[in-house]
Design a protein around this motif. Sequence first.
Motif, PDB file in Angstrom:
ATOM      1  N   TYR A   1      49.290  48.374  43.280  1.00 15.74           N
ATOM      2  CA  TYR A   1      48.648  47.066  43.400  1.00 15.74           C
ATOM      3  C   TYR A   1      48.643  46.362  42.057  1.00 15.74           C
ATOM      4  N   ARG A   2      48.997  45.069  42.084  1.00 16.10           N
ATOM      5  CA  ARG A   2      48.993  44.256  40.868  1.00 16.10           C
ATOM      6  C   ARG A   2      48.287  42.942  41.166  1.00 16.10           C
ATOM      7  N   LEU A   3      47.307  42.622  40.351  1.00 12.24           N
ATOM      8  CA  LEU A   3      46.595  41.358  40.476  1.00 12.24           C
ATOM      9  C   LEU A   3      46.739  40.581  39.179  1.00 12.24           C
ATOM     10  N   VAL A   4      46.944  39.280  39.292  1.00 10.74           N
ATOM     11  CA  VAL A   4      46.958  38.410  38.129  1.00 10.74           C
ATOM     12  C   VAL A   4      45.777  37.465  38.287  1.00 10.74           C
ATOM     13  N   LEU A   5      44.900  37.461  37.280  1.00 11.37           N
ATOM     14  CA  LEU A   5      43.698  36.655  37.330  1.00 11.37           C
ATOM     15  C   LEU A   5      43.843  35.408  36.463  1.00 11.37           C
ATOM     16  N   ASN A   6      43.292  34.307  36.934  1.00 11.65           N
ATOM     17  CA  ASN A   6      43.247  33.075  36.167  1.00 11.65           C
ATOM     18  C   ASN A   6      42.472  33.329  34.884  1.00 11.65           C
ATOM     19  N   LYS A   7      43.012  32.915  33.759  1.00  6.03           N
ATOM     20  CA  LYS A   7      42.389  33.233  32.463  1.00  6.03           C
ATOM     21  C   LYS A   7      41.037  32.567  32.266  1.00  6.03           C
ATOM     22  N   ASP A   8      40.789  31.447  32.941  1.00  2.00           N
ATOM     23  CA  ASP A   8      39.540  30.721  32.737  1.00  2.00           C
ATOM     24  C   ASP A   8      38.385  31.230  33.599  1.00  2.00           C
ATOM     25  N   ASP A   9      38.637  31.464  34.889  1.00  5.31           N
ATOM     26  CA  ASP A   9      37.532  31.842  35.773  1.00  5.31           C
ATOM     27  C   ASP A   9      37.701  33.209  36.440  1.00  5.31           C
ATOM     28  N   LEU A  10      38.767  33.937  36.090  1.00  2.00           N
ATOM     29  CA  LEU A  10      39.040  35.287  36.597  1.00  2.00           C
ATOM     30  C   LEU A  10      39.176  35.353  38.119  1.00  2.00           C
ATOM     31  N   THR A  11      39.628  34.262  38.736  1.00  2.00           N
ATOM     32  CA  THR A  11      39.923  34.303  40.171  1.00  2.00           C
ATOM     33  C   THR A  11      41.341  34.834  40.360  1.00  2.00           C
ATOM     34  N   VAL A  12      41.612  35.400  41.508  1.00  2.00           N
ATOM     35  CA  VAL A  12      42.910  36.015  41.798  1.00  2.00           C
ATOM     36  C   VAL A  12      43.946  34.919  42.044  1.00  2.00           C
ATOM     37  N   ASP A  13      44.918  34.816  41.134  1.00  2.00           N
ATOM     38  CA  ASP A  13      46.007  33.840  41.268  1.00  2.00           C
ATOM     39  C   ASP A  13      47.212  34.423  41.987  1.00  2.00           C
TER      40      ASP A  13
END
Length: 101
Positions: free
Chosen positions: A39-51
Motif C-alpha cells: 500500500y502506498r499513500l501520498v498525502l497533501n503537504k498542507d492538510d495531510l489529506t490522501v491525494d
Amino acid sequence: MNWITDEYKEITVIVEDKYGSKYVYIDPEEDKDWFNCKYRLVLNKDDLTVDRAEIDEKSFDNKVIMGGLYGVDKSIFKMWTRKAKLIIDNYETTFSNPEYD
C-alpha cells in the motif's frame, strides 16, 4: 479501519517527506523496503489529506474498482475517495498482543 486479528504479527509502516509531499508505505509483512510495500499513500503537504493511493502498484481506476475491493483495500479506497486526513505521530509505536507478552 478494523485490522485487528487474534494472532501476533508485525507489519511495515514507513513515512517519508519527499517531492513536497508526505508518502506513507504500508505492508502486511514486516521489514519491507518502501518500494516493495503493498500500500502506498501520498498525502497533501498542507492538510495531510490522501491525494493518491495505490495497491500493488495499481492506482485506483475503473478496472481496479470493478474487480471489487475488500478488507484493507476497501478501507484505503474509502480514504482516497473521501480525502481522509491522516494524523502522523512522530514517535515509535509498538503494538502487542497480551497473549504473547
